[in-house]
Design an enzyme around this catalytic site. Structure first.
Site, short mmCIF file in Angstrom:
data_model
loop_
_atom_site.label_atom_id
_atom_site.label_comp_id
_atom_site.label_asym_id
_atom_site.label_seq_id
_atom_site.Cartn_x
_atom_site.Cartn_y
_atom_site.Cartn_z
N CYS A 150 20.47 -35.88 -33.37
CA CYS A 150 19.09 -35.53 -33.01
C CYS A 150 18.13 -35.99 -34.11
O CYS A 150 17.92 -37.18 -34.29
CB CYS A 150 19.00 -34.03 -32.72
SG CYS A 150 17.54 -33.57 -31.77
N GLU A 198 27.73 -30.51 -31.81
CA GLU A 198 28.11 -29.26 -32.52
C GLU A 198 27.85 -28.02 -31.67
O GLU A 198 28.38 -26.96 -31.96
CB GLU A 198 27.38 -29.18 -33.86
CG GLU A 198 25.94 -28.67 -33.82
CD GLU A 198 24.93 -29.72 -33.37
OE1 GLU A 198 25.33 -30.79 -32.86
OE2 GLU A 198 23.72 -29.46 -33.52
N HIS A 209 23.69 -32.86 -28.83
CA HIS A 209 24.23 -32.02 -29.91
C HIS A 209 25.71 -31.71 -29.70
O HIS A 209 26.04 -30.69 -29.09
CB HIS A 209 23.45 -30.70 -29.97
CG HIS A 209 22.07 -30.84 -30.52
ND1 HIS A 209 21.80 -30.71 -31.87
CD2 HIS A 209 20.90 -31.12 -29.93
CE1 HIS A 209 20.51 -30.90 -32.07
NE2 HIS A 209 19.94 -31.15 -30.91
#
Lengths: 97, 217
Positions: free
Chosen positions: B86, B196, B194
């Site tokens: 990002c 994660e 994302h």
């Protein structure tokens, strides 16, 4: 109807803190560009406007700048308006707020 | 095996990344404050999402000059693996480690949703855990994720297999539906989604796990 080109420059009033400008100034130093004592960030708005004559164009753009493009509480604006009505040509500052 | 996670003033996904790498995958992870210069002992560096330095001027424009990123650039030179998520992707483009730029989403809205992506791992070291053409779902959360590059350069990126992640529904208007890019060496990966946030069953979806786990490979 003539088309007038204009540019409105909107800048923060001198008394208003500009953290983005300060951070950018710090980055200028990190880039190794020395001597940047002041850096403030504003906006440049480019427009083309149809109007019967220059005065009407200026009047409309002044209203637009004052009521929409800038917030007079924290910002100043300058209007540059091409005077030939061809949508191009030299422009000069003709108004501010 | 150890991972470093860069922390700028304004980063807000640094802890999420560490939870994913250390908490979910058990890889020793340490934070790298933006003023640090020590990357010793690290096998990979992750530049997380957020709003580095307030994203003043342009997203990633100021972060580029952080001391830690000078070391990260040298780390890439030495063949080190770097992942930019990002805001991290925006930083990588501002640094010139990946070509192009990320601009305001086509419809101006901040997008926060899960989105389907097509993976083309090619030579990208971060994506070796995925099949070619596999579809995965990852969350996106960005206002400025519309990838921009001139048509000639896009073609070059396509031809060289550097476009490794593509939106299936192109939510932000990116050219070529680019969601993620790698460098010619395959060591650097920048992506807007994302991974994660898709590693812990508690938050839904595990499609990001293999990306981060590829380091364990």
């Amino acid at each position: 109807m003539p088309v007038y080109s204009a540019r409105v420059l909107v800048s923060l009033r001198p008394s208003v803190l500009d953290p983005a400008g300060e951070a950018t100034r710090a980055a200028a130093n990190r880039l190794g560009v020395e001597g940047v004592a002041k850096l403030r960030i504003g906006k440049a708005v480019e427009l083309e406007i149809e109007a019967p004559d220059l005065d009407t164009a200026r009047e409309r753009l002044s209203l637009l700048s004052d009521r929409l493009l800038a917030n007079p509480v924290i910002e100043n604006w300058t209007l540059e308006l091409a005077t030939d009505g061809q949508g191009q040509g030299s422009s000069s500052p003709v108004g501010e707020g | 095996m150890a991972i470093g996670v860069v922390v700028f003033p304004g980063s807000n996904c640094d802890r999420d990344v560490r939870w994913a790498t250390e908490g979910c995958l058990g890889v020793p992870t340490r934070f790298l404050w933006h003023e640090e210069r020590d990357l010793s002992g690290l096998d990979a560096v992750i530049i997380p999402g957020g709003f580095s330095y307030g994203d003043y001027l342009r997203c990633g424009a100021i972060a580029r000059f952080a001391p830690i990123l000078q070391e990260v650039a040298a780390f890439v030179e030495r063949g080190g693996r770097v992942l930019g998520i990002c805001n991290g992707f925006q930083v990588l483009t501002e640094m010139g480690l990946l070509p192009g730029a990320l601009t305001r989403n086509e419809k101006l809205h901040f997008l926060c949703e899960d989105t389907p992506l097509q993976v083309s791992p090619g030579h990208c070291q971060w994506l070796q855990g995925y099949g070619d053409g596999e579809t995965i779902r990852l969350p996106i959360a960005h206002g400025e994720g519309r990838y921009q590059v001139d048509p000639g350069q896009l073609q070059q990126l396509e031809d060289s297999g550097c476009v490794v992640l593509r939106y299936q529904a192109n939510p932000n208007g990116s050219v070529g539906a680019v969601a993620g890019l790698t460098n010619p060496a395959g060591t650097v990966l920048g992506l807007m989604p994302h991974p994660e946030r898709a590693c812990d069953p508690a938050t839904g979806g595990l499609d990001g796990r293999r990306l981060l786990a590829s380091l364990l490979g």
